[in-house]
Design a protein around this motif. Structure first.
Motif, PDB file in Angstrom:
ATOM      1  N   UNK A  54       9.105  -4.289  -7.902  1.00  0.00           N
ATOM      2  CA  UNK A  54      10.440  -3.824  -8.652  1.00  0.00           C
ATOM      3  C   UNK A  54      10.075  -3.130 -10.051  1.00  0.00           C
ATOM      4  N   UNK A  55       8.843  -3.464 -10.664  1.00  0.00           N
ATOM      5  CA  UNK A  55       8.353  -2.819 -12.029  1.00  0.00           C
ATOM      6  C   UNK A  55       7.067  -2.156 -11.704  1.00  0.00           C
ATOM      7  N   UNK A  56       7.121  -0.888 -11.661  1.00  0.00           N
ATOM      8  CA  UNK A  56       5.907  -0.020 -11.327  1.00  0.00           C
ATOM      9  C   UNK A  56       5.414   0.626 -12.660  1.00  0.00           C
ATOM     10  N   UNK A  57       4.064   0.483 -12.873  1.00  0.00           N
ATOM     11  CA  UNK A  57       3.636   0.914 -14.112  1.00  0.00           C
ATOM     12  C   UNK A  57       2.643   1.867 -13.957  1.00  0.00           C
ATOM     13  N   UNK A  58       2.497   3.049 -14.548  1.00  0.00           N
ATOM     14  CA  UNK A  58       1.641   3.979 -14.521  1.00  0.00           C
ATOM     15  C   UNK A  58       0.131   3.397 -14.762  1.00  0.00           C
ATOM     16  N   UNK A  59      -0.870   3.602 -13.854  1.00  0.00           N
ATOM     17  CA  UNK A  59      -2.217   2.886 -14.301  1.00  0.00           C
ATOM     18  C   UNK A  59      -2.781   3.328 -15.577  1.00  0.00           C
ATOM     19  N   UNK A  60      -2.350   4.638 -16.142  1.00  0.00           N
ATOM     20  CA  UNK A  60      -2.821   4.705 -17.436  1.00  0.00           C
ATOM     21  C   UNK A  60      -2.235   4.026 -18.567  1.00  0.00           C
ATOM     22  N   UNK A  61      -1.159   3.048 -18.245  1.00  0.00           N
ATOM     23  CA  UNK A  61      -0.643   2.405 -19.375  1.00  0.00           C
ATOM     24  C   UNK A  61      -0.631   0.873 -18.786  1.00  0.00           C
ATOM     25  N   UNK A  62      -1.122   0.838 -17.781  1.00  0.00           N
ATOM     26  CA  UNK A  62      -1.235  -0.688 -17.203  1.00  0.00           C
ATOM     27  C   UNK A  62      -1.713  -1.789 -18.000  1.00  0.00           C
ATOM     28  N   UNK A  63      -2.491  -1.657 -18.937  1.00  0.00           N
ATOM     29  CA  UNK A  63      -2.960  -2.618 -20.135  1.00  0.00           C
ATOM     30  C   UNK A  63      -1.942  -2.740 -21.305  1.00  0.00           C
ATOM     31  N   UNK A  64      -1.131  -1.884 -21.316  1.00  0.00           N
ATOM     32  CA  UNK A  64      -0.490  -1.773 -22.682  1.00  0.00           C
ATOM     33  C   UNK A  64       1.020  -1.923 -22.436  1.00  0.00           C
ATOM     34  N   UNK A  65       1.405  -1.898 -21.287  1.00  0.00           N
ATOM     35  CA  UNK A  65       3.259  -1.868 -20.956  1.00  0.00           C
ATOM     36  C   UNK A  65       3.268  -2.849 -19.924  1.00  0.00           C
ATOM     37  N   UNK A  66       3.913  -3.913 -20.335  1.00  0.00           N
ATOM     38  CA  UNK A  66       4.382  -5.004 -19.302  1.00  0.00           C
ATOM     39  C   UNK A  66       5.771  -5.299 -19.072  1.00  0.00           C
ATOM     40  N   UNK A  77      12.145   6.536  -1.150  1.00  0.00           N
ATOM     41  CA  UNK A  77      11.055   5.916  -0.270  1.00  0.00           C
ATOM     42  C   UNK A  77      10.749   4.729  -0.923  1.00  0.00           C
ATOM     43  N   UNK A  78      10.260   4.843  -2.097  1.00  0.00           N
ATOM     44  CA  UNK A  78       9.976   3.313  -2.801  1.00  0.00           C
ATOM     45  C   UNK A  78      11.177   2.573  -2.907  1.00  0.00           C
ATOM     46  N   UNK A  79      12.443   2.920  -3.037  1.00  0.00           N
ATOM     47  CA  UNK A  79      13.514   2.156  -3.377  1.00  0.00           C
ATOM     48  C   UNK A  79      13.595   1.092  -1.936  1.00  0.00           C
ATOM     49  N   UNK A 110       0.730  -1.218  -0.059  1.00  0.00           N
ATOM     50  CA  UNK A 110       0.101   0.084   0.036  1.00  0.00           C
ATOM     51  C   UNK A 110       0.793   1.482  -0.141  1.00  0.00           C
ATOM     52  N   UNK A 111       2.134   1.126   0.659  1.00  0.00           N
ATOM     53  CA  UNK A 111       2.910   2.439   0.692  1.00  0.00           C
ATOM     54  C   UNK A 111       3.691   2.511  -0.351  1.00  0.00           C
ATOM     55  N   UNK A 112       3.799   1.369  -1.130  1.00  0.00           N
ATOM     56  CA  UNK A 112       4.649   1.642  -2.455  1.00  0.00           C
ATOM     57  C   UNK A 112       3.859   2.374  -3.525  1.00  0.00           C
ATOM     58  N   UNK A 113       2.537   1.820  -3.482  1.00  0.00           N
ATOM     59  CA  UNK A 113       1.559   2.296  -4.448  1.00  0.00           C
ATOM     60  C   UNK A 113       1.190   3.822  -4.128  1.00  0.00           C
ATOM     61  N   UNK A 114       1.190   3.983  -2.811  1.00  0.00           N
ATOM     62  CA  UNK A 114       0.762   5.339  -2.431  1.00  0.00           C
ATOM     63  C   UNK A 114       1.685   6.515  -2.930  1.00  0.00           C
ATOM     64  N   UNK A 115       3.002   6.013  -2.736  1.00  0.00           N
ATOM     65  CA  UNK A 115       4.171   6.954  -2.926  1.00  0.00           C
ATOM     66  C   UNK A 115       4.444   6.994  -4.626  1.00  0.00           C
ATOM     67  N   UNK A 116       4.259   5.900  -5.331  1.00  0.00           N
ATOM     68  CA  UNK A 116       4.206   5.782  -6.801  1.00  0.00           C
ATOM     69  C   UNK A 116       2.993   6.848  -7.166  1.00  0.00           C
TER      70      UNK A 116
END
Length: 497
Positions: A157-169, A129-131, A90-96
C-alpha cells in the motif's frame, strides 16, 4: 467458477477494474483482439514509449489501441480467486514500474495534447489495476494493519519509486518544496477529481515546507471551508485521506524557495486571525485569493517570474459543465469555454518536471473511493449529454441562506467559521449540500445491487446498474410529477433534465 493459482485472471479482471477510471462504458466499440493479458499490455506500453521518441505520429493511435484492447476484455465478468502472493506482488510492481516509465515520456508530449490524453488514460488506468491488486494482496495478509497512517507503511500500500527507495520511507522524509496530491472521502472530493474533461482520482494539493533551522515540517494548503492555512505535517497526516502521492520538483532550491514564500505569505495572514480567501473562480493568474492548486502555481510563479504558470498541462472543461462550474464560481461561457483552462489538482502528476516519489493508498477505502468515482462520472455524463442539472430542495435553499446569514452575525459566526467561508454564496452552499445528498442516494442504490452478487461487482456491471437506476428513477420521476405515482423518486427530484 473460482480458480486458484491462475494468473490468467489478471487479463479480464484487471481490465474491468482499470476501465472504471478511463471510460463511462458507453461510447467505445470493442476491438477484435480477444486474448490480451496485462503483461502484454505493459509490454505494449514500453514499446510505444520507445517508438514514439523517433516516430511521434504513432503515439496516440498506439495508446488508443492499447486502451481499446483493454476495453475489449472488460466484458468478462468472471472473477478468479488467487492466493499466490508472490504472483500478485510481481503484477503490482510491474504496473507501478510501467507507470513510472510512462510518466518519463510526458516531456515529449507538449506539442501533442491528444497524445498526452491517450497516454494519461493508460496511466490512470494502471493505477486502478494496482488498487485492486493491493486490496486483494492485503486481504491475504495474515498481519494486515487494522488502521492505516497517511504516507506511512510498507509495500504494497506504500509504493516508492526505485530512484528514491533509499531516501523516502514515510512522511518523515518529505523535503521542502515537495507537493502532496491527495484524495478525500466526500462526494465533493469526487466531484473535484472528475470535474475537468479528464477524469482524475485526486482532489487536493498540499505544499510542503521544512524549516531549515528547526527541521519542523509544515503544509501550506487552501481549503474551501477556511481558506489558506499552514499547519504542522501531522495535521495533514491525521486527515485520513483515501490516497496520496508525493511529487518532487527537479530543482530542489527553486522548490524550497517557492514553498518558503507561500508558507511565509499564508502564515503572516493567518497570524492576523484571518486567512487568504478560497478562490472559487479557480483563476490561477490572479492570486489575491487562492485555491489548493494555486498555492503551488502562485509560489513557483513568484520564484520563476519569467516561466509560464505551472503545470505544463492544464485541465479544460466541456460545454455541458458550464451551469455546474458557474455555480461553483468559475466564469465559464459558451464563448470562452474552449480557451478556459485551470490547474486541476490531478494535473500535477503529468508535469515532467515533477518526479513521482511515492504513492500511498488506504486499501480499506479503495472500493468506496472507486464507487464515488463511478457515480460522479455518471452524474457529469448526464450533465454533458442530457442537460441534467442539480436542483436543490426548498429546505436546502433555506438552510444555505440561514448559514450565510449566521456566518455574518458576530455572536454565532465563530461556531460556523470553519464550515462556511464568508465568500461562499448561498447557491454554492446549496450545490455542495445537494451533491452530497444526491451522491448518497445513488450510492445506496449501488449497495442494494451488490447484494445480488456473491462477488464484487465489476466496474462494467456497476456502470450498467447506474444506467438502469437513472432510467428507472427517471420514469418514476415523470409519473410522480404528473401525480400518477405516490412513491417519490430516489434522486431525480434533486437531479433532472
Amino acid at each position: 467458477m473460482f480458480r486458484k493459482n491462475n494468473r490468467k485472471f489478471l487479463g479480464p479482471l484487471i481490465v474491468a477494474t482499470m476501465l472504471s477510471g478511463c471510460s463511462t462504458g458507453s461510447n467505445r466499440n470493442p476491438s477484435s483482439e480477444q486474448d490480451v493479458t496485462l503483461a502484454q499490455i505493459i509490454e505494449g506500453i514500453r514499446l510505444t514509449s520507445e517508438r514514439q521518441k523517433t516516430d511521434h505520429s504513432i503515439c496516440k493511435p498506439a495508446y488508443d489501441s492499447l486502451y481499446q484492447q483493454l476495453f475489449n476484455l472488460a466484458g468478462d465478468t468472471t472473477y478468479f480467486d488467487m492466493n499466490n502472493i508472490e504472483a500478485i506482488d510481481r503484477e503490482i510492481k510491474a504496473s507501478w514500474n510501467a507507470r513510472i516509465a510512462l510518466k518519463a515520456t510526458f516531456k515529449d508530449f507538449d506539442a501533442d495534447p491528444d497524445c498526452l490524453k491517450s497516454a494519461t488514460d493508460v496511466f490512470r488506468g494502471l493505477r486502478y489495476v494496482e488498487d485492486y491488486l493491493i486490496e486483494m494482496r492485503v486481504s491475504l495478509m495474515a498481519n494486515a494493519p487494522v488502521e492505516y497512517t497517511n504516507l506511512k507503511g510498507e509495500f504494497p500500500y506504500m509504493l516508492v519509486n526505485p530512484k528514491y527507495e533509499t531516501e523516502f520511507k514515510s512522511y518523515e522524509d518529505l523535503k521542502s518544496g515537495d507537493v502532496i496530491l491527495s484524495r478525500g472521502n466526500a462526494f465533493s472530493s469526487a466531484a473535484i477529481a472528475r470535474i475537468g474533461s479528464n477524469d482524475y482520482q485526486f482532489s487536493h494539493l498540499s505544499f510542503v515546507y521544512k524549516n531549515p533551522e528547526s527541521q519542523e515540517t509544515y503544509t501550506t494548503e487552501a481549503h474551501i471551508e477556511i481558506g489558506s492555512v499552514t499547519a504542522p505535517i501531522m495535521e495533514h497526516v491525521s486527515s485520513k485521506n483515501a490516497r496520496e502521492v508525493v511529487f518532487r520538483y527537479e530543482d530542489a532550491d527553486v522548490a524550497h524557495r517557492a514553498s518558503k514564500y507561500m508558507y511565509d505569505r499564508v502564515l503572516a495572514k493567518q497570524k492576523t486571525k484571518k486567512t487568504i480567501e478560497y478562490d472559487f473562480s479557480m483563476n490561477y493568474k490572479d492570486d489575491e485569493r487562492l485555491f489548493c492548486s494555486e498555492v503551488v502555481s502562485s509560489a513557483f510563479k513568484k520564484v520563476l517570474p519569467d516561466a509560464d504558470y505551472f503545470p505544463i498541462f492544464k485541465s479544460k472543461f466541456t460545454p455541458g459543465m458550464i451551469p455546474f462550474i458557474n455555480t461553483i464560481g468559475v466564469p465559464a461561457t459558451k464563448e470562452n469555454i474552449g480557451k478556459l483552462d485551470v490547474f486541476s489538482p490531478g494535473d500535477i502528476q503529468f508535469d515532467p518536471r515533477f518526479d513521482l516519489v511515492a504513492e500511498w493508498r488506504n486499501p480499506k477505502k479503495m472500493e468506496e473511493n472507486r464507487l464515488k468515482d463511478f457515480i460522479l462520472t455518471k452524474i457529469f455524463e448526464r450533465m454533458e449529454t442530457e442537460s441534467y442539472k442539480i436542483d436543490p430542495t426548498f429546505k436546502m435553499d433555506a438552510q444555505s441562506k440561514t448559514f450565510w446569514l449566521l456566518r455574518r452575525l458576530p455572536i454565532v459566526k465563530k461556531f460556523v467559521a470553519d464550515k462556511f467561508p464568508l465568500n461562499m454564496s448561498p447557491s454554492q452552499m446549496e450545490l455542495f449540500m445537494a451533491l452530497d445528498k444526491l451522491g448518497d442516494a445513488i450510492y445506496k442504490e449501488v449497495e442494494k445491487a451488490s447484494l445480488e452478487y456473491d462477488r464484487p461487482m465489476t466496474p462494467k456491471e456497476i456502470y450498467v446498474a447506474l444506467d438502469n437506476f437513472f432510467k428507472q428513477d427517471f420514469e418514476l420521476y415523470k409519473r410522480y410529477k404528473k401525480g400518477q405515482e405516490v412513491t417519490k423518486p430516489s434522486f431525480h427530484l434533486l437531479f433532472h433534465p
